[in-house]
Scaffold this motif. Sequence first.
Motif, PDB file in Angstrom:
ATOM      1  N   VAL A  18       0.863  -1.182   0.000  1.00 14.51           N
ATOM      2  CA  VAL A  18       0.000   0.000   0.000  1.00 14.51           C
ATOM      3  C   VAL A  18       0.896   1.228   0.000  1.00 14.51           C
ATOM      4  N   ASP A  19       0.745   2.081  -0.987  1.00 15.88           N
ATOM      5  CA  ASP A  19       1.446   3.366  -0.983  1.00 15.88           C
ATOM      6  C   ASP A  19       0.596   4.354  -0.195  1.00 15.88           C
ATOM      7  N   ALA A  20       0.857   4.457   1.102  1.00 21.44           N
ATOM      8  CA  ALA A  20       0.042   5.318   1.961  1.00 21.44           C
ATOM      9  C   ALA A  20       0.322   6.791   1.685  1.00 21.44           C
ATOM     10  N   VAL A  21       1.594   7.120   1.382  1.00 19.71           N
ATOM     11  CA  VAL A  21       1.998   8.486   1.044  1.00 19.71           C
ATOM     12  C   VAL A  21       2.833   8.411  -0.232  1.00 19.71           C
ATOM     13  N   ARG A  22       2.498   9.241  -1.215  1.00 20.51           N
ATOM     14  CA  ARG A  22       3.155   9.167  -2.521  1.00 20.51           C
ATOM     15  C   ARG A  22       3.838  10.471  -2.880  1.00 20.51           C
ATOM     16  N   ASP A  23       5.145  10.505  -2.777  1.00 21.27           N
ATOM     17  CA  ASP A  23       5.971  11.581  -3.325  1.00 21.27           C
ATOM     18  C   ASP A  23       5.502  12.978  -2.887  1.00 21.27           C
ATOM     19  N   ILE A  24       5.412  13.163  -1.582  1.00 17.06           N
ATOM     20  CA  ILE A  24       4.949  14.456  -1.071  1.00 17.06           C
ATOM     21  C   ILE A  24       6.124  15.362  -0.704  1.00 17.06           C
ATOM     22  N   THR A  25       6.073  16.587  -1.226  1.00 13.41           N
ATOM     23  CA  THR A  25       7.044  17.619  -0.885  1.00 13.41           C
ATOM     24  C   THR A  25       6.277  18.789  -0.294  1.00 13.41           C
ATOM     25  N   LEU A  26       6.650  19.195   0.919  1.00 11.90           N
ATOM     26  CA  LEU A  26       6.005  20.389   1.471  1.00 11.90           C
ATOM     27  C   LEU A  26       6.901  21.053   2.510  1.00 11.90           C
ATOM     28  N   HIS A  27       6.675  22.349   2.678  1.00 10.68           N
ATOM     29  CA  HIS A  27       7.451  23.156   3.618  1.00 10.68           C
ATOM     30  C   HIS A  27       6.495  23.874   4.553  1.00 10.68           C
ATOM     31  N   VAL A  28       6.808  23.851   5.827  1.00  9.91           N
ATOM     32  CA  VAL A  28       6.015  24.586   6.803  1.00  9.91           C
ATOM     33  C   VAL A  28       6.931  25.614   7.453  1.00  9.91           C
ATOM     34  N   GLU A  29       6.488  26.873   7.454  1.00  9.15           N
ATOM     35  CA  GLU A  29       7.300  27.963   7.993  1.00  9.15           C
ATOM     36  C   GLU A  29       7.228  27.994   9.511  1.00  9.15           C
ATOM     37  N   LYS A  30       8.248  28.606  10.126  1.00  9.05           N
ATOM     38  CA  LYS A  30       8.232  28.779  11.577  1.00  9.05           C
ATOM     39  C   LYS A  30       7.019  29.619  11.994  1.00  9.05           C
TER      40      LYS A  30
END
Length: 232
Positions: A18-30
């Motif tokens: 099962v590919d539960a998460v697929r190729d996710i890129t993300l940035h969260v700022e301080k």
Amino acid sequence: MIALQNITKTYRSRGQTVDAVRDITLHVEKGEIFGIIGHSGAGKSTLIRCINLLERPTSGSVTVGGTELTKLGGKELQRQRRKIGMIFQHFNLLSSASVRDNIAFPLRLAGMKKTAINARVDELLSLVGLEEHGNKYPAQLSGGQKQRVGIARALAADPEVLLCDEATSALDPQTTNAILSLLMDINEKLGLTIVLITHEMQVIRSICDRVAVMDGGRIVEMDTVLNVFLRP
Ligand code: ADP
Ligand code: ADP
């Protein structure tokens, strides 16, 4: 503050994958409050657990506060993880320990001295509004109070990031609002970065700056809450 780069998580069990998460890129700022919303099975829980490596991604890198966690293991990972607190839907409190002892738990693990722990626990009880309840046991508390204990414990080691895994899903609407305003207070007072997952739009609308919408292990939309949900 948080950088996820090409995160994929594949579960393998009994010949199935099962590919539960697929190729996710993300940035969260301080200082940001970042929400992840999606239906059950979308991959939210897996993704948020990849941030503190409760789940190790199958591929991709996780960087928190400038440190690439996916390069670390053992003691160093444990040390770096103190920068990240987490709260849960069902609170995950120790039922045989008092409120004070639940909150003190991570501080004991970190080797803090007893007098310093007591002072820190007092500070945390007051931060979450439980000054009168330190000597009670979880079974004597309401759901909202239990989650306040969860928040105090998560903040004990003074983290830079707080992860919230469906933190209000077991609570009634009024209690949900009280917990959400506590999270906003903490975000403002401490400059804490918050990532939360939820299946409730209202939670995202009330407190998030930006939101990612997940479906089938992917992010299908990511923008300010205003742009995603309040467009005419
Ligand atoms: P959500 O939090 O959005 O409900 P999850 O991250 O829990 O989604 O699950 C995403 C997918 O991965 C689902 O298909 C789920 O059944 C599967 N999954 C989650 N955890 C595991 C696991 N430990 N082993 C196998 N499959 C899993
Ligand atoms: P929640 O939706 O509250 O996060 P879940 O039922 O999705 O809870 O998951 C509970 C636990 O079961 C998690 O540790 C998750 O990794 C695991 N899990 C979820 N789906 C599967 C699955 N298909 N196979 C094995 N474990 C799973």
